[in-house]
Design an enzyme around this catalytic site. Structure first.
Site, PDB file in Angstrom:
ATOM      1  N   ASP A  58       0.854  -1.187   0.000  1.00  0.00           N
ATOM      2  CA  ASP A  58       0.000   0.000   0.000  1.00  0.00           C
ATOM      3  C   ASP A  58       0.888   1.234   0.000  1.00  0.00           C
ATOM      4  O   ASP A  58       1.968   1.235   0.605  1.00  0.00           O
ATOM      5  CB  ASP A  58      -0.893   0.003   1.257  1.00  0.00           C
ATOM      6  CG  ASP A  58      -1.947   1.101   1.179  1.00  0.00           C
ATOM      7  OD1 ASP A  58      -2.930   0.905   0.440  1.00  0.00           O
ATOM      8  OD2 ASP A  58      -1.735   2.156   1.802  1.00  0.00           O
ATOM      9  N   ASP A 143     -11.545 -17.005  13.736  1.00  0.00           N
ATOM     10  CA  ASP A 143     -11.514 -18.343  14.336  1.00  0.00           C
ATOM     11  C   ASP A 143     -10.932 -19.380  13.377  1.00  0.00           C
ATOM     12  O   ASP A 143     -10.323 -20.364  13.817  1.00  0.00           O
ATOM     13  CB  ASP A 143     -12.855 -18.773  14.941  1.00  0.00           C
ATOM     14  CG  ASP A 143     -14.022 -18.791  13.987  1.00  0.00           C
ATOM     15  OD1 ASP A 143     -15.168 -18.734  14.470  1.00  0.00           O
ATOM     16  OD2 ASP A 143     -13.792 -18.853  12.769  1.00  0.00           O
ATOM     17  N   HIS A 147      -7.704 -21.508  14.128  1.00  0.00           N
ATOM     18  CA  HIS A 147      -7.750 -22.959  13.909  1.00  0.00           C
ATOM     19  C   HIS A 147      -6.496 -23.415  13.161  1.00  0.00           C
ATOM     20  O   HIS A 147      -5.828 -24.377  13.554  1.00  0.00           O
ATOM     21  CB  HIS A 147      -9.020 -23.318  13.123  1.00  0.00           C
ATOM     22  CG  HIS A 147      -9.140 -24.771  12.790  1.00  0.00           C
ATOM     23  ND1 HIS A 147      -9.997 -25.634  13.458  1.00  0.00           N
ATOM     24  CD2 HIS A 147      -8.492 -25.534  11.870  1.00  0.00           C
ATOM     25  CE1 HIS A 147      -9.867 -26.859  12.953  1.00  0.00           C
ATOM     26  NE2 HIS A 147      -8.960 -26.821  11.989  1.00  0.00           N
ATOM     27  N   GLU A 148      -6.139 -22.699  12.100  1.00  0.00           N
ATOM     28  CA  GLU A 148      -5.002 -23.121  11.267  1.00  0.00           C
ATOM     29  C   GLU A 148      -3.678 -22.946  11.979  1.00  0.00           C
ATOM     30  O   GLU A 148      -2.826 -23.833  11.961  1.00  0.00           O
ATOM     31  CB  GLU A 148      -4.987 -22.349   9.943  1.00  0.00           C
ATOM     32  CG  GLU A 148      -6.198 -22.594   9.059  1.00  0.00           C
ATOM     33  CD  GLU A 148      -6.528 -24.063   8.875  1.00  0.00           C
ATOM     34  OE1 GLU A 148      -7.718 -24.370   8.703  1.00  0.00           O
ATOM     35  OE2 GLU A 148      -5.631 -24.925   8.959  1.00  0.00           O
ATOM     36  N   HIS A 151      -3.008 -25.685  14.349  1.00  0.00           N
ATOM     37  CA  HIS A 151      -2.442 -26.895  13.735  1.00  0.00           C
ATOM     38  C   HIS A 151      -0.910 -26.820  13.749  1.00  0.00           C
ATOM     39  O   HIS A 151      -0.222 -27.820  13.975  1.00  0.00           O
ATOM     40  CB  HIS A 151      -2.923 -27.074  12.294  1.00  0.00           C
ATOM     41  CG  HIS A 151      -4.274 -27.718  12.153  1.00  0.00           C
ATOM     42  ND1 HIS A 151      -4.611 -28.901  12.775  1.00  0.00           N
ATOM     43  CD2 HIS A 151      -5.352 -27.336  11.437  1.00  0.00           C
ATOM     44  CE1 HIS A 151      -5.859 -29.234  12.460  1.00  0.00           C
ATOM     45  NE2 HIS A 151      -6.340 -28.298  11.654  1.00  0.00           N
ATOM     46  N   TYR A 162      -2.600 -37.191  12.118  1.00  0.00           N
ATOM     47  CA  TYR A 162      -3.836 -36.672  11.553  1.00  0.00           C
ATOM     48  C   TYR A 162      -4.708 -37.777  10.971  1.00  0.00           C
ATOM     49  O   TYR A 162      -5.096 -37.773   9.803  1.00  0.00           O
ATOM     50  CB  TYR A 162      -3.513 -35.634  10.471  1.00  0.00           C
ATOM     51  CG  TYR A 162      -4.620 -34.639  10.201  1.00  0.00           C
ATOM     52  CD1 TYR A 162      -5.205 -34.554   8.946  1.00  0.00           C
ATOM     53  CD2 TYR A 162      -5.052 -33.769  11.200  1.00  0.00           C
ATOM     54  CE1 TYR A 162      -6.211 -33.629   8.688  1.00  0.00           C
ATOM     55  CE2 TYR A 162      -6.047 -32.835  10.953  1.00  0.00           C
ATOM     56  CZ  TYR A 162      -6.634 -32.765   9.694  1.00  0.00           C
ATOM     57  OH  TYR A 162      -7.618 -31.848   9.438  1.00  0.00           O
ATOM     58  N   GLU A 171      -7.838 -32.041  15.441  1.00  0.00           N
ATOM     59  CA  GLU A 171      -8.880 -31.124  14.985  1.00  0.00           C
ATOM     60  C   GLU A 171      -9.584 -30.425  16.148  1.00  0.00           C
ATOM     61  O   GLU A 171      -9.827 -29.217  16.117  1.00  0.00           O
ATOM     62  CB  GLU A 171      -9.912 -31.873  14.131  1.00  0.00           C
ATOM     63  CG  GLU A 171      -9.542 -31.920  12.676  1.00  0.00           C
ATOM     64  CD  GLU A 171      -9.428 -30.540  12.084  1.00  0.00           C
ATOM     65  OE1 GLU A 171     -10.342 -29.712  12.288  1.00  0.00           O
ATOM     66  OE2 GLU A 171      -8.424 -30.250  11.434  1.00  0.00           O
ATOM     67  N   ASP A 182     -11.210 -16.366  19.328  1.00  0.00           N
ATOM     68  CA  ASP A 182     -12.420 -15.664  18.878  1.00  0.00           C
ATOM     69  C   ASP A 182     -13.471 -15.850  19.967  1.00  0.00           C
ATOM     70  O   ASP A 182     -14.362 -16.681  19.869  1.00  0.00           O
ATOM     71  CB  ASP A 182     -12.890 -16.275  17.555  1.00  0.00           C
ATOM     72  CG  ASP A 182     -14.155 -15.609  17.035  1.00  0.00           C
ATOM     73  OD1 ASP A 182     -14.313 -14.394  17.266  1.00  0.00           O
ATOM     74  OD2 ASP A 182     -14.982 -16.303  16.415  1.00  0.00           O
ATOM     75  N   ASP A 185     -18.011 -16.566  21.069  1.00  0.00           N
ATOM     76  CA  ASP A 185     -18.996 -17.642  20.873  1.00  0.00           C
ATOM     77  C   ASP A 185     -18.308 -19.003  20.995  1.00  0.00           C
ATOM     78  O   ASP A 185     -17.107 -19.070  21.245  1.00  0.00           O
ATOM     79  CB  ASP A 185     -19.683 -17.482  19.512  1.00  0.00           C
ATOM     80  CG  ASP A 185     -18.717 -17.667  18.354  1.00  0.00           C
ATOM     81  OD1 ASP A 185     -19.057 -17.280  17.230  1.00  0.00           O
ATOM     82  OD2 ASP A 185     -17.608 -18.187  18.581  1.00  0.00           O
ATOM     83  N   TYR A 193     -18.956 -19.114   6.711  1.00  0.00           N
ATOM     84  CA  TYR A 193     -19.715 -20.290   6.246  1.00  0.00           C
ATOM     85  C   TYR A 193     -21.073 -19.863   5.708  1.00  0.00           C
ATOM     86  O   TYR A 193     -21.771 -19.070   6.342  1.00  0.00           O
ATOM     87  CB  TYR A 193     -19.889 -21.260   7.415  1.00  0.00           C
ATOM     88  CG  TYR A 193     -20.532 -22.574   7.037  1.00  0.00           C
ATOM     89  CD1 TYR A 193     -21.737 -22.965   7.592  1.00  0.00           C
ATOM     90  CD2 TYR A 193     -19.923 -23.419   6.116  1.00  0.00           C
ATOM     91  CE1 TYR A 193     -22.338 -24.168   7.245  1.00  0.00           C
ATOM     92  CE2 TYR A 193     -20.513 -24.620   5.758  1.00  0.00           C
ATOM     93  CZ  TYR A 193     -21.717 -24.999   6.326  1.00  0.00           C
ATOM     94  OH  TYR A 193     -22.308 -26.184   5.975  1.00  0.00           O
ATOM     95  N   ASP A 226     -12.535 -39.046   5.593  1.00  0.00           N
ATOM     96  CA  ASP A 226     -12.031 -37.892   6.376  1.00  0.00           C
ATOM     97  C   ASP A 226     -10.905 -38.326   7.310  1.00  0.00           C
ATOM     98  O   ASP A 226     -10.876 -37.987   8.496  1.00  0.00           O
ATOM     99  CB  ASP A 226     -13.205 -37.281   7.156  1.00  0.00           C
ATOM    100  CG  ASP A 226     -12.814 -36.044   7.977  1.00  0.00           C
ATOM    101  OD1 ASP A 226     -11.937 -35.271   7.542  1.00  0.00           O
ATOM    102  OD2 ASP A 226     -13.420 -35.858   9.052  1.00  0.00           O
ATOM    103  N   HIS A 231     -12.589 -34.666  11.251  1.00  0.00           N
ATOM    104  CA  HIS A 231     -13.481 -33.505  11.386  1.00  0.00           C
ATOM    105  C   HIS A 231     -14.854 -33.933  11.904  1.00  0.00           C
ATOM    106  O   HIS A 231     -15.751 -33.099  12.052  1.00  0.00           O
ATOM    107  CB  HIS A 231     -13.660 -32.803  10.032  1.00  0.00           C
ATOM    108  CG  HIS A 231     -12.421 -32.167   9.496  1.00  0.00           C
ATOM    109  ND1 HIS A 231     -11.606 -32.788   8.567  1.00  0.00           N
ATOM    110  CD2 HIS A 231     -11.838 -30.971   9.767  1.00  0.00           C
ATOM    111  CE1 HIS A 231     -10.585 -32.002   8.283  1.00  0.00           C
ATOM    112  NE2 HIS A 231     -10.698 -30.902   8.996  1.00  0.00           N
TER     113      HIS A 231
HETATM  114  O1  LIG Z   1     -11.243 -27.870   9.826  1.00  0.00           O
HETATM  115  C1  LIG Z   1     -10.613 -27.301   8.968  1.00  0.00           C
HETATM  116  N1  LIG Z   1      -9.405 -27.710   8.581  1.00  0.00           N
HETATM  117  O2  LIG Z   1      -8.843 -28.782   9.184  1.00  0.00           O
HETATM  118  C2  LIG Z   1     -11.206 -26.070   8.246  1.00  0.00           C
HETATM  119  C3  LIG Z   1     -10.440 -25.646   7.006  1.00  0.00           C
HETATM  120  C4  LIG Z   1     -11.478 -24.799   6.269  1.00  0.00           C
HETATM  121  C5  LIG Z   1     -12.703 -24.829   7.177  1.00  0.00           C
HETATM  122  C6  LIG Z   1     -12.383 -24.019   8.445  1.00  0.00           C
HETATM  123  C7  LIG Z   1     -11.356 -24.883   9.178  1.00  0.00           C
HETATM  124  C8  LIG Z   1     -12.623 -26.258   7.720  1.00  0.00           C
HETATM  125 CA   LIG Z   2     -23.798 -18.608   7.113  1.00  0.00          CA
HETATM  126 CA   LIG Z   3     -16.452 -18.160  16.307  1.00  0.00          CA
HETATM  127 ZN   LIG Z   4      -8.253 -28.331  10.999  1.00  0.00          ZN
END
Ligand SMILES: O=C(NO)[C@]12CC[C@H](CC1)C2
Ligand SMILES: [Ca+2]
Ligand SMILES: [Ca+2]
Ligand SMILES: [Zn+2]
Length: 316
Positions: A58, A143, A147-148, A151, A162, A171, A182, A185, A193, A226, A231
């Site tokens: 930027d 969130d 989450h990522e 990992h 995994y 997971e 986050d 909630d 989503y 899965d 998951h």
């Molecule tokens: O669970 C998941 N990955 O193991 C996700 C990845 C994209 C959605 C949000 C978090 C599902």
């Molecule tokens: Ca929605």
């Molecule tokens: Ca949330």
């Molecule tokens: Zn995950």
């Protein structure tokens, strides 16, 4: 160099002279050198699938353009998650040793078509799709970022394999810390989503079945989809953590609430000191019980809540 998020992003190189050669003067980047790691940086793949992609820049350090929003969301999320693990758990980056963090957004669009409906940690960096606009909008909400990056924390600590039960725990740990960061909630993915449907989420720690997950060990999935239901069966541990946080009577078992503060301490200590690559649900019960005993005493009300919550979901 400004390490504090300025509302539109965390920038670093304010045209100073002492910048790395590859960054150009008078340009701003999503590139934070103020928190310990050499950098926390966010780039864009611009719909392609080459990583890490190109820097998001930027001219005046106000990353407020619509085409910067996705990158800013991923970047400020990564910084917030870094600050969470540092501030709450004393962990400096995902490896505890100030590893640099790279995030890439807008990865792998279908040429001329939809965005990629996924996000992942590839062992070296975070990668986020833009979503197809129906199942997901860009998957860069806080969130999902938490989450990522969790990992990555798991990979640098317990290394939970995994697949099957250890994978479901992997997971669940990511979902649990997603709702710790986050903090408003007990759900994951509610902002991105199904953009056409309000009020839903991808997963619900308070009610895993609302996200087509089991909330009791007797209902676990034992098939091979899965990666053996990583998951799917995460709902069992997610529910255990929810019961620790919020309390309640579930399937006849009462659990006293210990709140998010105790829950995050117990689960973090279990993940980083007791879980191993092959830890299953029984092992997770042991590890969280031991963590609670370490922190609060074996006979404490906190340790009791850990045991009661596992009993409520049919483990131990
Ligand atoms: O669970 C998941 N990955 O193991 C996700 C990845 C994209 C959605 C949000 C978090 C599902
Ligand atoms: Ca929605
Ligand atoms: Ca949330
Ligand atoms: Zn995950």
């Amino acid at each position: 160099v400004d390490g504090s998020a300025n509302g539109t992003g965390t920038t670093l190189y304010a045209g100073t002279t002492s910048i790395p050669t590859f960054l150009s003067q008078g340009t701003y980047y999503l590139y934070d050198t103020t928190r310990g790691p050499d950098y926390i940086r966010t780039l864009s793949a611009n719909g392609q699938n080459t990583l890490p992609g190109s820097y998001v820049t930027d001219a005046d350090n106000n990353f407020s353009a619509s085409n910067q929003r996705i990158a800013v969301s991923a970047h400020t999320g990564a910084v917030q998650v870094f600050d969470y693990f540092k501030g709450t758990h004393g962990r400096s980056s995902y490896d505890g040793n100030n590893a640099s963090i790279t995030s890439t957004v807008s990865y792998d669009d279908v040429p001329g078509g939809d965005g990629y409906n996924n996000a992942f940690w590839n062992g070296q960096q975070m990668v986020y799709g833009d979503g197809d606009g129906r199942t997901f909008s860009p998957l860069v909400e806080l969130d999902i970022v938490a989450h990522e990056l969790t990992h990555a924390v798991t990979g640098a600590s317990a290394g939970l394999i995994y697949q099957n039960e250890s994978g479901a725990l992997n997971e669940a740990v990511s979902d649990i810390f997603a709702v710790m960061v986050d903090r408003d909630d007990y759900r994951v993915g509610e902002e991105s989503y199904t953009p056409g449907t309000s009020g839903d989420a991808l997963r619900y720690l308070d009610d895993p079945p609302a996200g087509d997950q089991p909330d009791h060990y007797a209902d676990r999935y034992v098939g091979s989809q899965d990666n053996g239901g990583v998951h799917i069966n995460s709902g069992i541990a997610n529910k255990q953590a929810y019961l620790m946080m919020a309390g309640g009577t579930f399937r006849g078992q009462s659990v006293q609430s210990v709140g998010r503060g105790v829950t995050e301490k117990v689960w973090y200590r279990a993940l980083t000191r007791y879980f191993t690559a092959s830890t299953n649900f029984a092992g997770a019960r042991e590890g969280t019980l031991q963590a609670a005993a370490d922190l609060y005493g074996a006979g404490s009300s906190q340790a009791r809540a850990v045991a009661d919550a596992w009993a409520a979901v049919g483990v131990g």
